[in-house]
Design a protein around this motif. Sequence first.
Motif, PDB file in Angstrom:
ATOM      1  N   ILE A   1       1.009  -1.114   0.119  1.00  0.00           N
ATOM      2  CA  ILE A   1      -0.021  -0.042  -0.187  1.00  0.00           C
ATOM      3  C   ILE A   1       0.837   1.183  -0.083  1.00  0.00           C
ATOM      4  O   ILE A   1       0.604   2.331  -0.735  1.00  0.00           O
ATOM      5  CB  ILE A   1      -0.924   0.148   1.326  1.00  0.00           C
ATOM      6  CG1 ILE A   1      -1.888  -1.058   1.219  1.00  0.00           C
ATOM      7  CG2 ILE A   1      -1.787   1.239   1.262  1.00  0.00           C
ATOM      8  CD1 ILE A   1      -2.721  -1.453   2.364  1.00  0.00           C
ATOM      9  N   SER A   2       1.877   1.163   0.927  1.00  0.00           N
ATOM     10  CA  SER A   2       2.693   2.518   0.831  1.00  0.00           C
ATOM     11  C   SER A   2       3.512   2.622  -0.566  1.00  0.00           C
ATOM     12  O   SER A   2       3.408   3.910  -0.788  1.00  0.00           O
ATOM     13  CB  SER A   2       3.696   2.119   2.023  1.00  0.00           C
ATOM     14  OG  SER A   2       4.902   3.262   1.985  1.00  0.00           O
TER      15      SER A   2
ATOM     16  N   PHE B   1       0.513   3.142  -4.068  1.00  0.00           N
ATOM     17  CA  PHE B   1      -0.696   4.202  -4.014  1.00  0.00           C
ATOM     18  C   PHE B   1      -0.114   5.515  -3.862  1.00  0.00           C
ATOM     19  O   PHE B   1       1.064   5.594  -2.986  1.00  0.00           O
ATOM     20  CB  PHE B   1      -1.593   3.946  -2.860  1.00  0.00           C
ATOM     21  CG  PHE B   1      -2.478   2.621  -3.128  1.00  0.00           C
ATOM     22  CD1 PHE B   1      -3.628   2.451  -3.834  1.00  0.00           C
ATOM     23  CD2 PHE B   1      -1.937   1.391  -2.734  1.00  0.00           C
ATOM     24  CE1 PHE B   1      -4.123   1.347  -3.969  1.00  0.00           C
ATOM     25  CE2 PHE B   1      -2.386   0.256  -3.035  1.00  0.00           C
ATOM     26  CZ  PHE B   1      -3.675   0.014  -3.911  1.00  0.00           C
TER      27      PHE B   1
ATOM     28  N   TYR C   1      -0.495   9.491  -2.243  1.00  0.00           N
ATOM     29  CA  TYR C   1      -1.029  10.245  -1.142  1.00  0.00           C
ATOM     30  C   TYR C   1      -2.100  11.377  -1.726  1.00  0.00           C
ATOM     31  O   TYR C   1      -1.255  11.987  -2.280  1.00  0.00           O
ATOM     32  CB  TYR C   1      -0.366  10.463   0.067  1.00  0.00           C
ATOM     33  CG  TYR C   1      -1.021  11.287   1.041  1.00  0.00           C
ATOM     34  CD1 TYR C   1      -1.714  10.668   2.197  1.00  0.00           C
ATOM     35  CD2 TYR C   1      -0.691  12.659   1.384  1.00  0.00           C
ATOM     36  CE1 TYR C   1      -2.232  11.363   3.066  1.00  0.00           C
ATOM     37  CE2 TYR C   1      -1.235  13.343   2.153  1.00  0.00           C
ATOM     38  CZ  TYR C   1      -2.002  12.604   3.127  1.00  0.00           C
ATOM     39  OH  TYR C   1      -2.599  13.491   4.194  1.00  0.00           O
TER      40      TYR C   1
ATOM     41  N   THR D   1     -10.490   3.277  -3.465  1.00  0.00           N
ATOM     42  CA  THR D   1      -8.854   3.478  -3.141  1.00  0.00           C
ATOM     43  C   THR D   1      -8.271   2.570  -4.456  1.00  0.00           C
ATOM     44  O   THR D   1      -7.308   3.064  -5.082  1.00  0.00           O
ATOM     45  CB  THR D   1      -8.652   2.870  -1.655  1.00  0.00           C
ATOM     46  OG1 THR D   1      -9.349   3.747  -0.868  1.00  0.00           O
ATOM     47  CG2 THR D   1      -7.084   3.164  -1.505  1.00  0.00           C
TER      48      THR D   1
ATOM     49  N   GLN E   1      -5.194   6.096  -5.174  1.00  0.00           N
ATOM     50  CA  GLN E   1      -4.723   7.219  -4.358  1.00  0.00           C
ATOM     51  C   GLN E   1      -5.897   7.335  -3.111  1.00  0.00           C
ATOM     52  O   GLN E   1      -6.832   6.652  -3.319  1.00  0.00           O
ATOM     53  CB  GLN E   1      -4.569   8.569  -5.270  1.00  0.00           C
ATOM     54  CG  GLN E   1      -5.996   8.843  -5.694  1.00  0.00           C
ATOM     55  CD  GLN E   1      -5.845  10.054  -6.685  1.00  0.00           C
ATOM     56  OE1 GLN E   1      -4.810  10.442  -7.212  1.00  0.00           O
ATOM     57  NE2 GLN E   1      -6.868  11.040  -6.499  1.00  0.00           N
TER      58      GLN E   1
ATOM     59  N   CYS F   1      -4.821   8.998   4.470  1.00  0.00           N
ATOM     60  CA  CYS F   1      -4.190   8.094   5.453  1.00  0.00           C
ATOM     61  C   CYS F   1      -5.552   7.187   5.887  1.00  0.00           C
ATOM     62  O   CYS F   1      -5.184   5.957   6.053  1.00  0.00           O
ATOM     63  CB  CYS F   1      -3.598   8.532   6.533  1.00  0.00           C
ATOM     64  SG  CYS F   1      -4.630   9.988   7.384  1.00  0.00           S
TER      65      CYS F   1
ATOM     66  N   ASP G   1      -8.063   6.171   4.181  1.00  0.00           N
ATOM     67  CA  ASP G   1      -8.455   5.467   3.214  1.00  0.00           C
ATOM     68  C   ASP G   1      -7.416   4.030   3.003  1.00  0.00           C
ATOM     69  O   ASP G   1      -7.720   3.166   3.003  1.00  0.00           O
ATOM     70  CB  ASP G   1      -8.199   5.954   1.664  1.00  0.00           C
ATOM     71  CG  ASP G   1      -9.160   7.404   1.565  1.00  0.00           C
ATOM     72  OD1 ASP G   1     -10.430   7.337   2.382  1.00  0.00           O
ATOM     73  OD2 ASP G   1      -8.944   8.251   1.053  1.00  0.00           O
ATOM     74  N   PHE G   2      -5.907   4.371   3.293  1.00  0.00           N
ATOM     75  CA  PHE G   2      -5.214   3.338   3.334  1.00  0.00           C
ATOM     76  C   PHE G   2      -5.256   2.534   4.413  1.00  0.00           C
ATOM     77  O   PHE G   2      -5.211   1.142   4.423  1.00  0.00           O
ATOM     78  CB  PHE G   2      -4.020   3.869   3.157  1.00  0.00           C
ATOM     79  CG  PHE G   2      -3.533   4.833   2.195  1.00  0.00           C
ATOM     80  CD1 PHE G   2      -3.982   4.403   0.659  1.00  0.00           C
ATOM     81  CD2 PHE G   2      -2.757   5.890   1.952  1.00  0.00           C
ATOM     82  CE1 PHE G   2      -3.808   5.413  -0.461  1.00  0.00           C
ATOM     83  CE2 PHE G   2      -2.378   6.646   0.898  1.00  0.00           C
ATOM     84  CZ  PHE G   2      -2.856   6.243  -0.539  1.00  0.00           C
TER      85      PHE G   2
ATOM     86  N   TRP H   1      -3.923   5.194  11.018  1.00  0.00           N
ATOM     87  CA  TRP H   1      -3.195   4.140  10.710  1.00  0.00           C
ATOM     88  C   TRP H   1      -4.003   2.721  11.160  1.00  0.00           C
ATOM     89  O   TRP H   1      -5.263   2.990  12.003  1.00  0.00           O
ATOM     90  CB  TRP H   1      -1.810   4.245  11.254  1.00  0.00           C
ATOM     91  CG  TRP H   1      -1.530   4.169  12.668  1.00  0.00           C
ATOM     92  CD1 TRP H   1      -1.064   3.078  13.438  1.00  0.00           C
ATOM     93  CD2 TRP H   1      -1.753   5.423  13.434  1.00  0.00           C
ATOM     94  NE1 TRP H   1      -1.081   3.655  14.652  1.00  0.00           N
ATOM     95  CE2 TRP H   1      -1.297   5.027  14.522  1.00  0.00           C
ATOM     96  CE3 TRP H   1      -1.877   6.635  12.938  1.00  0.00           C
ATOM     97  CZ2 TRP H   1      -1.262   6.092  15.666  1.00  0.00           C
ATOM     98  CZ3 TRP H   1      -1.915   7.635  14.092  1.00  0.00           C
ATOM     99  CH2 TRP H   1      -1.480   7.330  15.458  1.00  0.00           C
TER     100      TRP H   1
ATOM    101  N   PRO I   1       0.365   2.167   6.760  1.00  0.00           N
ATOM    102  CA  PRO I   1       0.530   1.934   5.397  1.00  0.00           C
ATOM    103  C   PRO I   1       0.561   3.362   4.490  1.00  0.00           C
ATOM    104  O   PRO I   1       1.357   3.079   3.281  1.00  0.00           O
ATOM    105  CB  PRO I   1      -0.767   1.057   4.860  1.00  0.00           C
ATOM    106  CG  PRO I   1      -1.795   1.624   6.035  1.00  0.00           C
ATOM    107  CD  PRO I   1      -0.952   1.721   7.171  1.00  0.00           C
ATOM    108  N   THR I   2       0.416   4.404   5.188  1.00  0.00           N
ATOM    109  CA  THR I   2       0.630   5.721   4.491  1.00  0.00           C
ATOM    110  C   THR I   2       1.849   5.891   4.232  1.00  0.00           C
ATOM    111  O   THR I   2       2.588   6.364   3.164  1.00  0.00           O
ATOM    112  CB  THR I   2      -0.016   6.768   5.169  1.00  0.00           C
ATOM    113  OG1 THR I   2      -1.370   6.531   5.120  1.00  0.00           O
ATOM    114  CG2 THR I   2       0.258   7.952   4.337  1.00  0.00           C
TER     115      THR I   2
END
Length: 296
Positions: free
Chosen positions: A154-155, A158, A160, A174, A179, A182, A184-185, A226, A241-242
């Motif tokens: 994810i990091s 995608f 941000y 998502t 994209q 935080c 959403d991720f 998170w 994951p952001t």
Amino acid sequence: MPLYTVHHTTAYRFRRPVKLGQHQMLFRPRDSFDQRLLACRLEVHPEPAEVRWIHDVFGNCVTLVDFNISAEALEFETTIHLEHTPENTPDFRIEAYAREHPFSYDRSELPDLEPYIRRHFRDDRTVDNWLSKFIAPGQSRPTGQLLMTLNEAISEGFSYRRRTSQGTQTPAETLGLQQGTCRDFALLMMEAARSLGFAARFITGYIYVPDRDGPVRLGGGSTHAWCSIYVPGSGWVEFDPTNGIVGNRELIRVGVARNPAQAIPLSGSYWGDPDDEAGMEVTVNVKSEPAGHALI
């Protein structure tokens, strides 16, 4: 041991005086072995009729603010000061039965974990299709490695994008947009982990963004989000994951919940028309303080 001061201001503006309803705030950090609240201050303008504190169903400290006034502006200003013990690297001390995935949680813990294992989007197979691209169904893999792979996917995969509108994208949205924010991720990772049988919960709080001598961190300047995954032997392990963070490094935990809608930093109501809203401004500043710094 780092000392952090968090200053958080939210200001609402209205085109005409509106009657203010109750507002609910989630800003006081959860005390634990890795973070300890030293001081906390709340200022509200206009002055509220009553401020009271409760613990919600998840044990979060929630502030309820009531008004008996009409106003054209409403401002909440919070300041917290806390000690924080960072985990620089994940310490996956996993029980023998859970070192390889897939596994089943212990029967004694399962009744309490079941709500966090249950998927929120059961009929949507988008997440399963995405997972199948890098995780073979039914294949045995080290549990810690699997979770870190998911966090990194994810990091690194995608983009941000900060969004001022309320709400959280569905995992399918998502994945389709490639994209998100935080929140959403975090929700995407939770849904992916749950589809693999893990218990996952949502976390809201703050992230410390170093001005220099550190990597770029996404999600600063506002509240951050998170998630945590329950790993037998290690407990609730935090994943951001952001930013690709595993553990609590630079993360200040305020509230935990089963889904993002249950962990909104500030919500409330007013009596008026939708057109009465003239805007909202949010400012968050997280600073590292030297040892011995005077409390607020």
